[in-house]
Design a protein around this motif. Structure first.
Motif, short mmCIF file in Angstrom:
data_model
loop_
_atom_site.label_atom_id
_atom_site.label_comp_id
_atom_site.label_asym_id
_atom_site.label_seq_id
_atom_site.Cartn_x
_atom_site.Cartn_y
_atom_site.Cartn_z
N SER A 181 0.83 -1.21 0.00
CA SER A 181 0.00 0.00 0.00
C SER A 181 0.87 1.27 0.00
O SER A 181 0.44 2.30 -0.50
N VAL A 182 2.07 1.19 0.57
CA VAL A 182 2.91 2.39 0.65
C VAL A 182 3.37 2.85 -0.74
O VAL A 182 3.12 3.99 -1.14
N PRO A 183 4.06 1.99 -1.53
CA PRO A 183 4.45 2.48 -2.86
C PRO A 183 3.25 2.78 -3.75
O PRO A 183 3.33 3.69 -4.60
N ARG A 184 2.15 2.07 -3.57
CA ARG A 184 0.95 2.37 -4.37
C ARG A 184 0.45 3.79 -4.05
O ARG A 184 0.04 4.52 -4.93
N ALA A 185 0.47 4.15 -2.77
CA ALA A 185 0.05 5.51 -2.39
C ALA A 185 1.01 6.53 -3.01
O ALA A 185 0.57 7.51 -3.62
N VAL A 186 2.31 6.30 -2.85
CA VAL A 186 3.30 7.26 -3.37
C VAL A 186 3.14 7.44 -4.88
O VAL A 186 3.08 8.57 -5.39
N SER A 315 -1.25 19.87 6.71
CA SER A 315 -2.04 20.26 5.53
C SER A 315 -3.29 19.40 5.37
O SER A 315 -4.14 19.68 4.53
N ILE A 316 -3.40 18.34 6.15
CA ILE A 316 -4.54 17.43 5.99
C ILE A 316 -5.68 17.89 6.89
O ILE A 316 -5.52 17.94 8.12
N LEU A 396 -2.01 10.77 3.33
CA LEU A 396 -2.13 11.87 2.37
C LEU A 396 -2.97 11.43 1.17
O LEU A 396 -3.84 12.18 0.71
N ALA A 397 -2.73 10.21 0.69
CA ALA A 397 -3.51 9.71 -0.45
C ALA A 397 -5.00 9.70 -0.11
O ALA A 397 -5.84 10.10 -0.93
N GLU A 398 -5.31 9.28 1.10
CA GLU A 398 -6.72 9.22 1.52
C GLU A 398 -7.35 10.62 1.48
O GLU A 398 -8.46 10.80 1.00
N SER A 399 -6.59 11.61 1.95
CA SER A 399 -7.13 12.96 1.97
C SER A 399 -7.21 13.56 0.56
O SER A 399 -7.92 14.53 0.33
N LEU A 400 -6.47 12.96 -0.37
CA LEU A 400 -6.56 13.40 -1.77
C LEU A 400 -7.64 12.63 -2.53
O LEU A 400 -7.83 12.82 -3.73
N GLY A 401 -8.31 11.71 -1.83
CA GLY A 401 -9.38 10.94 -2.47
C GLY A 401 -8.88 9.81 -3.34
O GLY A 401 -9.57 9.37 -4.26
#
Ligand code: SF4
Ligand code: SF4
Length: 410
Positions: A181-186, A315-316, A396-401
């Motif tokens: 999940s980490v590299p997928r988010a990045v 920023s989140i 961060l990815a979650e907050s970016l949708g």
């Protein structure tokens, strides 16, 4: 520098002693042992043989012919290479601001482990681990995970990422095979921001763990392979999400290759903070959690990177951030680094338990980390405190949708 007397030591030992005797006498002469109180291993064991002081004193005793490397090699397993002792040491504090001096206990431990290997003294866990890494060209993730070159890009399934290009993303083995999940988010955040990047053609382990455990030849062989792969596909810049890789690429590789090392290394967490500050990424979806942040030792204590992750978290929207009151040398270690979990998983677990107990004092429901290597032991310890351990990139990815996908552990 004074030549070390030869008490029938092997040539590699004589060379090591001549390199390290002065630093060891300098440590010994201070006598206050401030380092002990910030050492995560000391905090959970109170074993005087496993302190920076002892690590230096052994060198003095070896020089005097009172100890050999095989007498003390096993003690040097008990270090996460966190760097807290270096920052806390008065030899650093008193002269550091002016001369940019830093005590080098982390290096001493690394070199002592290498000296042991060079003298044929092996720790069983380290030896097995490095044999497996050599066979697979990746770190031997435990369990049923298929670790091999054939599966190194499985984490990116469905993301449509190119191979090669001027900028590539290097994904550490723990993230590529275990916490995908980490590299997928990045990758998806970078795509969202319009950052162009590809993946390596043939990605081996960075070699950092082998170097930390003393298997220098293997570490260098892996580094040579990776650098050759970068050069062959015209890579100019490598994006790095894992703090351990960041240390390897910015400290080990320049030491191996000198002026021939022309690659720019970019830490993803710093890049993301910049993209947010420039307005190229705007986290908008509120996340209603009460969090604190776990400073990975290799970012904070080793590299001084502690502001940017906090800028990202601030920023989140929706987050309540109960920050620790201790940064730099005071930040707590997860116990997951420096090969400690390979030989002493029970010590790693105790150090992680300490870390989670500190998080629990802040009355949080979530501990945010920025290091795939620390997330496995921290997650295990978090269960006892009902504290979830989440990676900063995933948050961060979650907050970016972004729907991240992938695994948060096998
Ligand atoms: S490493 Fe630094 S703080 Fe620790 S005993 Fe040596 S001089 Fe003192
Ligand atoms: S680097 Fe960390 S674990 Fe190792 S001796 Fe220093 S404080 Fe202890």
């Amino acid at each position: 520098m004074t030549e070390a007397p030869d008490h029938h030591h092997s040539p590699v030992t004589v060379e090591f002693l001549s390199d390290w005797r002065n630093a060891s006498y300098n440590c010994f002469s201070s006598g206050h042992k401030f380092c002990r109180e910030v050492c995560p291993v000391m905090q959970v064991t109170r074993n005087e043989s496993w302190t920076p002081t002892a690590f230096h004193a052994n060198v003095v005793a070896m020089e005097k012919g009172e100890l050999t490397v095989s007498d003390v090699a096993e003690d040097y397993v008990n270090c996460t290479q966190c760097g807290a002792c270096e920052l806390r040491c008065p030899n650093t504090l008193f002269t550091g601001d002016f001369y940019r001096f830093r005590t080098r206990t982390v290096d001493l431990v690394k070199q002592m482990r290498a000296l042991a290997v060079d003298n044929g003294v092996h720790q069983p866990g380290y030896q097995r681990w490095n044999q497996l890494t050599d066979e697979r060209t990746h770190e031997p993730v435990l369990g049923e995970v298929p670790v091999s070159q054939d599966h190194v890009r499985d984490w990116s399934s469905g993301l449509d990422l190119p191979i090669g290009g001027e900028t590539i993303l290097f994904v550490d083995c723990e993230a590529a095979f275990y916490r995908t999940s980490v590299p997928r988010a990045v990758a998806q955040i970078l795509q969202r921001a319009g950052v162009e990047f590809g993946l390596m053609r043939e990605q081996w382990c960075c070699g950092g763990p082998a170097a930390e455990m003393g298997y220098r030849d293997q570490a260098k062989r892996f580094a040579e392979h990776n650098l050759a792969d970068w050069r062959a596909s015209g890579v100019k810049r490598v994006l790095v999400l894992d703090p351990h890789d960041y240390i390897t690429f910015t400290e080990d590789y320049p030491a191996y290759f000198g002026d021939d090392y022309e690659i720019e290394i970019v830490l993803v967490v710093e890049l993301l903070a910049k993209l947010i500050a420039e307005g190229r990424l705007t986290p908008e979806i509120p996340i209603e959690h009460t969090i604190t942040y776990h400073d990975p030792c290799r970012l904070n204590k080793r590299k001084g990177v502690w502001r940017e992750p906090r800028e990202i978290l601030r920023s989140i929207p929706g987050l309540t951030f109960n920050d620790v009151d201790r940064v730099t040398q005071w930040s707590y270690c997860s116990g997951g680094g420096g090969g400690l979990p390979v030989e002493k998983p029970e010590l790693t677990a105790k150090i992680s338990e300490n870390r989670l107990a500190k998080a629990a004092e802040l009355e949080v429901d979530t501990l945010v980390s920025a290091c795939p290597w620390s997330e496995r032991p921290l997650s295990a310890a978090g269960e006892a405190h009902a504290i979830d351990v989440v990676d900063i990139h995933e948050l961060l990815a979650e907050s970016l949708g972004i729907e991240v996908g992938g695994s948060r552990g096998a």
